[in-house]
Design an enzyme around this catalytic site. Sequence first.
Site, PDB file in Angstrom:
ATOM      1  N   GLY A  32      40.853  50.777  33.827  1.00  0.00           N
ATOM      2  CA  GLY A  32      41.518  51.504  34.991  1.00  0.00           C
ATOM      3  C   GLY A  32      42.850  51.537  34.508  1.00  0.00           C
ATOM      4  N   GLY A  33      43.707  52.171  35.484  1.00  0.00           N
ATOM      5  CA  GLY A  33      45.339  52.252  35.545  1.00  0.00           C
ATOM      6  C   GLY A  33      45.885  50.916  35.399  1.00  0.00           C
ATOM      7  N   LYS A  52      38.699  40.000  33.425  1.00  0.00           N
ATOM      8  CA  LYS A  52      39.663  41.237  33.782  1.00  0.00           C
ATOM      9  C   LYS A  52      41.013  40.974  33.775  1.00  0.00           C
ATOM     10  CE  LYS A  52      40.439  44.296  37.783  1.00  0.00           C
ATOM     11  NZ  LYS A  52      39.890  45.043  38.853  1.00  0.00           N
ATOM     12  N   ASP A 146      39.585  48.640  49.159  1.00  0.00           N
ATOM     13  CA  ASP A 146      39.400  49.721  47.830  1.00  0.00           C
ATOM     14  C   ASP A 146      37.928  49.862  47.651  1.00  0.00           C
ATOM     15  OD1 ASP A 146      40.160  51.334  45.940  1.00  0.00           O
ATOM     16  OD2 ASP A 146      40.517  49.823  44.512  1.00  0.00           O
TER      17      ASP A 146
END
Length: 339
Positions: A32-33, A52, A146
């Site tokens: 992801g960004g 991550k 989120d």
Amino acid sequence: MPPAPDVTGGRPSDLVGRRVADYLVEREIGRGGMAVVYRARDLRLDRTVALKLLAPELARNDTFRRRFTHESRVAASIDHPHIVPVFEAGETDGLLYIAMRYVPGQDLRVMLDRKGPLPAPTAGRIAAQVASALDAAHAHDLVHRDVKPGNILVAEGTDSDHPEHVYLTDFGLTKKSLSLTGFTTVGQFVGTLDYVAPEQISGRPVDGRCDVYSLGCVVFETLAGGPPFRRDDDMALLWAHQFDPAPPLTVHRPDLPAGVDAVMAKALAKSPEDRYGSCGEFVAALRAAASAAGADGGSHRATGVAGRGALPPGEAAPPPQPPRWALPVYPGSSPADGH
């Protein structure tokens, strides 16, 4: 100290085969960004983990680093069957990392892209497990902020009565954390805007009811094949979340009882005070509404055209008129044509 690797902008294989803290990176499994997720080997315990790695510019921000550490520790303290266990969160060589349980399977985003709208029982099982995870987090004063299909992992279940086991992930990188760093500005959000609550857009304080709204958007998509608000640009989408009424789910799923529209409307209410008080309350109401079809024999569905009564055997009903809110997109329609 050498500069931190560009984990979000470099080639997918940049870190494969390298050691990050006590983990040997094996392959990339998500990007992801703000972060990249790798499958990695825990060299101390000889187990597979999901590692991550966050963007280096986040690690350089003291405010974010402190909040990231705090929220990761809170998430790690929650022992819940539908929250991905966090093993460790730390910093090494200018990188912030989270080591989590590796969950084989797919995320809900991939599942929806492959299968399209889900059967109501499947959507209900997934929603109930996510709701349970969110309510457990809220009990620890942790708001996810989120909730989206990409953060919902769907693994193989235990038996025919439980064909899926769902995990919610990504508590350690919240929109609030990012906004405190100046990394995001007003009107900018990390990730998709399809599931963001109105109070997040306007910068008002948030609590667990913003997750109720986001879960409502996710549930709508699992049943309708797309999120409730679909617009051509981001500004129109932000406006829709704040001001446009949610479309009836039954327009997309006429097989569902009409009562589910009222449940979805409450979950997607613009004001948090008008929503359900918990995610579990929302899902319970949705299941009750969905089960009403069997109780009323499906009488909520018209069997003929007004004034005609029942259709003769073998005759198909004409297509229904579009709802009033959709009339402008139907050429030749006027309010007089609606119902």
